[in-house]
Design a protein around this motif. Structure first.
Motif, PDB file in Angstrom:
ATOM      1  N   GLY A 160     144.783 -19.782  90.047  1.00  9.65           N
ATOM      2  CA  GLY A 160     146.077 -20.438  90.199  1.00  9.65           C
ATOM      3  C   GLY A 160     147.083 -19.545  90.912  1.00  9.65           C
ATOM      4  N   LYS A 161     147.678 -20.068  91.956  1.00  9.77           N
ATOM      5  CA  LYS A 161     148.603 -19.268  92.764  1.00  9.77           C
ATOM      6  C   LYS A 161     149.857 -18.884  91.991  1.00  9.77           C
ATOM      7  CE  LYS A 161     146.663 -18.746  96.813  1.00  9.77           C
ATOM      8  NZ  LYS A 161     146.407 -17.404  97.372  1.00  9.77           N
ATOM      9  N   ILE A 162     150.441 -19.839  91.268  1.00  8.87           N
ATOM     10  CA  ILE A 162     151.669 -19.559  90.553  1.00  8.87           C
ATOM     11  C   ILE A 162     151.400 -18.652  89.349  1.00  8.87           C
ATOM     12  CG2 ILE A 162     153.447 -20.658  89.108  1.00  8.87           C
ATOM     13  CD1 ILE A 162     153.665 -22.834  91.173  1.00  8.87           C
ATOM     14  N   GLN A 163     150.226 -18.792  88.758  1.00  5.37           N
ATOM     15  CA  GLN A 163     149.859 -17.939  87.636  1.00  5.37           C
ATOM     16  C   GLN A 163     149.904 -16.460  88.015  1.00  5.37           C
ATOM     17  OE1 GLN A 163     149.332 -18.767  84.577  1.00  5.37           O
ATOM     18  NE2 GLN A 163     148.517 -16.858  83.742  1.00  5.37           N
ATOM     19  N   LYS A 164     149.599 -16.147  89.261  1.00  5.54           N
ATOM     20  CA  LYS A 164     149.632 -14.752  89.708  1.00  5.54           C
ATOM     21  C   LYS A 164     151.018 -14.146  89.537  1.00  5.54           C
ATOM     22  CE  LYS A 164     145.954 -15.154  93.191  1.00  5.54           C
ATOM     23  NZ  LYS A 164     145.600 -14.951  94.620  1.00  5.54           N
ATOM     24  N   PHE A 165     152.037 -14.917  89.834  1.00  7.66           N
ATOM     25  CA  PHE A 165     153.405 -14.413  89.727  1.00  7.66           C
ATOM     26  C   PHE A 165     153.856 -14.356  88.270  1.00  7.66           C
ATOM     27  CE2 PHE A 165     153.071 -16.124  94.030  1.00  7.66           C
ATOM     28  CZ  PHE A 165     153.494 -15.023  94.758  1.00  7.66           C
ATOM     29  N   GLU A 166     153.380 -15.294  87.468  1.00  3.35           N
ATOM     30  CA  GLU A 166     153.674 -15.241  86.031  1.00  3.35           C
ATOM     31  C   GLU A 166     153.090 -13.961  85.432  1.00  3.35           C
ATOM     32  OE1 GLU A 166     155.186 -16.901  82.353  1.00  3.35           O
ATOM     33  OE2 GLU A 166     155.522 -17.420  84.447  1.00  3.35           O
ATOM     34  N   GLN A 167     151.863 -13.645  85.809  1.00  2.00           N
ATOM     35  CA  GLN A 167     151.230 -12.431  85.311  1.00  2.00           C
ATOM     36  C   GLN A 167     151.918 -11.177  85.843  1.00  2.00           C
ATOM     37  OE1 GLN A 167     147.170 -13.066  86.564  1.00  2.00           O
ATOM     38  NE2 GLN A 167     146.654 -14.252  84.741  1.00  2.00           N
ATOM     39  N   TRP A 168     152.349 -11.221  87.095  1.00  2.00           N
ATOM     40  CA  TRP A 168     153.048 -10.073  87.688  1.00  2.00           C
ATOM     41  C   TRP A 168     154.314  -9.764  86.898  1.00  2.00           C
ATOM     42  CZ3 TRP A 168     151.995  -7.118  92.204  1.00  2.00           C
ATOM     43  CH2 TRP A 168     153.032  -6.268  92.613  1.00  2.00           C
ATOM     44  N   LEU A 169     155.085 -10.806  86.597  1.00  2.00           N
ATOM     45  CA  LEU A 169     156.314 -10.618  85.834  1.00  2.00           C
ATOM     46  C   LEU A 169     156.027 -10.190  84.396  1.00  2.00           C
ATOM     47  CD1 LEU A 169     158.317 -13.709  87.131  1.00  2.00           C
ATOM     48  CD2 LEU A 169     158.862 -11.315  87.595  1.00  2.00           C
ATOM     49  N   SER A 170     154.912 -10.634  83.852  1.00  2.00           N
ATOM     50  CA  SER A 170     154.542 -10.279  82.479  1.00  2.00           C
ATOM     51  C   SER A 170     154.198  -8.808  82.334  1.00  2.00           C
ATOM     52  CB  SER A 170     153.358 -11.134  82.012  1.00  2.00           C
ATOM     53  OG  SER A 170     153.709 -12.501  81.965  1.00  2.00           O
ATOM     54  N   THR A 171     153.684  -8.203  83.400  1.00  2.00           N
ATOM     55  CA  THR A 171     153.345  -6.778  83.347  1.00  2.00           C
ATOM     56  C   THR A 171     154.584  -5.905  83.452  1.00  2.00           C
ATOM     57  OG1 THR A 171     152.963  -6.694  85.743  1.00  2.00           O
ATOM     58  CG2 THR A 171     151.057  -7.168  84.334  1.00  2.00           C
ATOM     59  N   ARG A 176     163.821  -8.380  85.552  1.00  2.00           N
ATOM     60  CA  ARG A 176     164.302  -9.721  85.864  1.00  2.00           C
ATOM     61  C   ARG A 176     163.653 -10.253  87.140  1.00  2.00           C
ATOM     62  NH1 ARG A 176     170.440  -9.467  86.638  1.00  2.00           N
ATOM     63  NH2 ARG A 176     170.285 -11.741  86.523  1.00  2.00           N
ATOM     64  N   PHE A 177     163.289  -9.335  88.046  1.00  2.00           N
ATOM     65  CA  PHE A 177     162.803  -9.752  89.345  1.00  2.00           C
ATOM     66  C   PHE A 177     161.448  -9.108  89.643  1.00  2.00           C
ATOM     67  CE2 PHE A 177     167.517  -9.786  89.498  1.00  2.00           C
ATOM     68  CZ  PHE A 177     167.667 -11.169  89.473  1.00  2.00           C
ATOM     69  N   LEU A 178     160.920  -9.359  90.821  1.00  2.00           N
ATOM     70  CA  LEU A 178     159.557  -8.924  91.137  1.00  2.00           C
ATOM     71  C   LEU A 178     159.434  -7.412  91.242  1.00  2.00           C
ATOM     72  CD1 LEU A 178     158.648 -11.670  93.767  1.00  2.00           C
ATOM     73  CD2 LEU A 178     157.750 -11.472  91.438  1.00  2.00           C
ATOM     74  N   LEU A 179     160.496  -6.764  91.670  1.00  2.00           N
ATOM     75  CA  LEU A 179     160.475  -5.308  91.792  1.00  2.00           C
ATOM     76  C   LEU A 179     161.521  -4.744  90.833  1.00  2.00           C
ATOM     77  CD1 LEU A 179     158.989  -3.130  93.503  1.00  2.00           C
ATOM     78  CD2 LEU A 179     161.026  -3.064  94.944  1.00  2.00           C
ATOM     79  N   ASN A 180     161.105  -4.587  89.564  1.00  2.00           N
ATOM     80  CA  ASN A 180     162.016  -4.098  88.529  1.00  2.00           C
ATOM     81  C   ASN A 180     163.237  -5.020  88.427  1.00  2.00           C
ATOM     82  OD1 ASN A 180     160.243  -1.890  88.174  1.00  2.00           O
ATOM     83  ND2 ASN A 180     161.176  -0.877  89.934  1.00  2.00           N
ATOM     84  N   ASN A 181     164.436  -4.441  88.329  1.00  2.00           N
ATOM     85  CA  ASN A 181     165.644  -5.260  88.215  1.00  2.00           C
ATOM     86  C   ASN A 181     166.422  -5.332  89.518  1.00  2.00           C
ATOM     87  OD1 ASN A 181     165.551  -6.108  85.446  1.00  2.00           O
ATOM     88  ND2 ASN A 181     165.951  -3.983  84.870  1.00  2.00           N
ATOM     89  N   ASN A 182     165.815  -4.820  90.580  1.00  2.00           N
ATOM     90  CA  ASN A 182     166.479  -4.830  91.876  1.00  2.00           C
ATOM     91  C   ASN A 182     165.982  -6.012  92.709  1.00  2.00           C
ATOM     92  OD1 ASN A 182     167.788  -2.325  91.316  1.00  2.00           O
ATOM     93  ND2 ASN A 182     165.866  -1.273  91.775  1.00  2.00           N
ATOM     94  N   VAL A 183     166.899  -6.743  93.295  1.00  2.00           N
ATOM     95  CA  VAL A 183     166.518  -7.866  94.150  1.00  2.00           C
ATOM     96  C   VAL A 183     165.863  -7.330  95.418  1.00  2.00           C
ATOM     97  CG1 VAL A 183     167.384  -9.799  95.518  1.00  2.00           C
ATOM     98  CG2 VAL A 183     168.344  -9.343  93.254  1.00  2.00           C
ATOM     99  N   SER A 184     164.704  -7.872  95.746  1.00  2.00           N
ATOM    100  CA  SER A 184     163.975  -7.462  96.948  1.00  2.00           C
ATOM    101  C   SER A 184     163.613  -8.693  97.771  1.00  2.00           C
ATOM    102  CB  SER A 184     162.718  -6.663  96.586  1.00  2.00           C
ATOM    103  OG  SER A 184     161.839  -7.429  95.783  1.00  2.00           O
ATOM    104  N   ILE A 185     163.164  -8.459  98.980  1.00  2.00           N
ATOM    105  CA  ILE A 185     162.878  -9.555  99.906  1.00  2.00           C
ATOM    106  C   ILE A 185     161.946 -10.634  99.327  1.00  2.00           C
ATOM    107  CG2 ILE A 185     161.694 -10.095 102.081  1.00  2.00           C
ATOM    108  CD1 ILE A 185     164.568  -9.172 102.437  1.00  2.00           C
TER     109      ILE A 185
END
Length: 281
Positions: A160-171, A176-185
């Motif tokens: 599942g494509k969206i599941q990958k991002f759910e797991q990424w955030l879970s780790t 809050r965001f994909l790269l720690n708490n800093n907004v990135s591209i």
């Protein structure tokens, strides 16, 4: 007050691949000049055709003399010496903006993470974009194809494509965001795509929930739901959401889904594209 020269983003009068570039410039507090080319529908021999000459027969001719790779979206920047530079390819534009505004991480490891995430979000966009531009013989086939997109994107396993991002955030449980708490591209790209998928889920009645801020949790992705809400409420994003750019259709007029009001198809008989050619934010 803007800190540098304005940045021009050229794209169709839709969100599409140009949307994220526009968002980043506005978020960074820079002056955006959005040039919006219109795909014009016309009827020939009872068939609906779409004319892109607003782009191909005008600005593209001159811009190609400066950059033979020119396509939409493109970005034009002015350096400190007043020289104009023309960049095309959406990923190249985003990576440039990421470097310029320090939104590609603080070291090589973080930069590589951003690049991976950017490419993965593009894969997620590709699934729904391919569906959106497919025309079906009847509504039953369209609904069946929508269910297939739902299963492909939202299935809760490693495929599942969206599941990958759910797991990424879970780790990164405290992030809050994909790269720690800093907004990135890649955050901009992910938000833009999730916004598109939420409209898709509602349009095809794949969920009972109608509140955008709850839908991702309803389908089993609480981390992404929180990400979506947190990103949407970033103070620096308010200017984008209040602009005409956020109200543009998701796809171009030739698309079967998302080209008209909300998720509907563009209505050639009743809709008029009143998007100004140039929008300054």
């Amino acid at each position: 007050m803007y800190s540098s020269k304005p940045i021009t983003i050229g794209y169709w009068s839709t969100k599409g691949l140009g949307s994220v570039c526009r968002q980043v410039v506005i978020y960074a507090g820079e002056k955006l000049i959005s040039k919006n080319y219109k795909l014009q529908p016309k009827i020939e021999n009872d068939n609906v055709l779409f004319d892109g000459s607003d782009w191909t027969n005008k600005d593209k001719i001159e811009l190609k003399k400066r950059n033979s790779l020119i396509n939409l979206p493109y970005m034009e920047i002015i350096d400190d010496e007043g020289q104009r530079h023309l960049i095309c390819q959406s990923n190249a534009c985003l990576l440039y903006l990421g470097r310029k505004f320090k939104m590609l991480g603080s070291n090589e490891v973080e930069q590589t993470r951003c690049e991976q995430l950017l490419l993965e979000t593009n894969d997620l966009r590709g699934i729904i974009t391919s569906f959106a531009y497919t025309h079906f013989k009847n509504k039953d086939l369209e609904q069946e194809a929508a269910k297939e997109v739902y299963e492909k994107a939202f299935q809760k396993n490693d495929a599942g494509k969206i599941q990958k991002f759910e797991q990424w955030l879970s780790t990164n449980d405290n992030s809050r965001f994909l790269l720690n708490n800093n907004v990135s591209i890649p955050d901009f790209n992910l938000f833009d795509i999730l916004d598109f998928y939420i409209e898709f889920l509602k349009h095809y009645n794949l969920v009972d929930e109608t509140n955008d801020d709850k839908i991702l949790s309803t389908v089993g992705f609480p981390k992404l739901n929180k990400f979506f809400i947190d990103f949407k409420h970033l103070p620096k994003m308010k200017k984008y959401f209040n602009s005409i750019l956020y109200s543009l259709p998701y796809t171009n007029k030739s698309a079967n889904f998302g080209s008209g009001i909300k998720g509907n198809k563009w209505d050639i008989n009743h809709q008029i594209d009143n998007t100004p050619f140039e929008i300054i934010v």
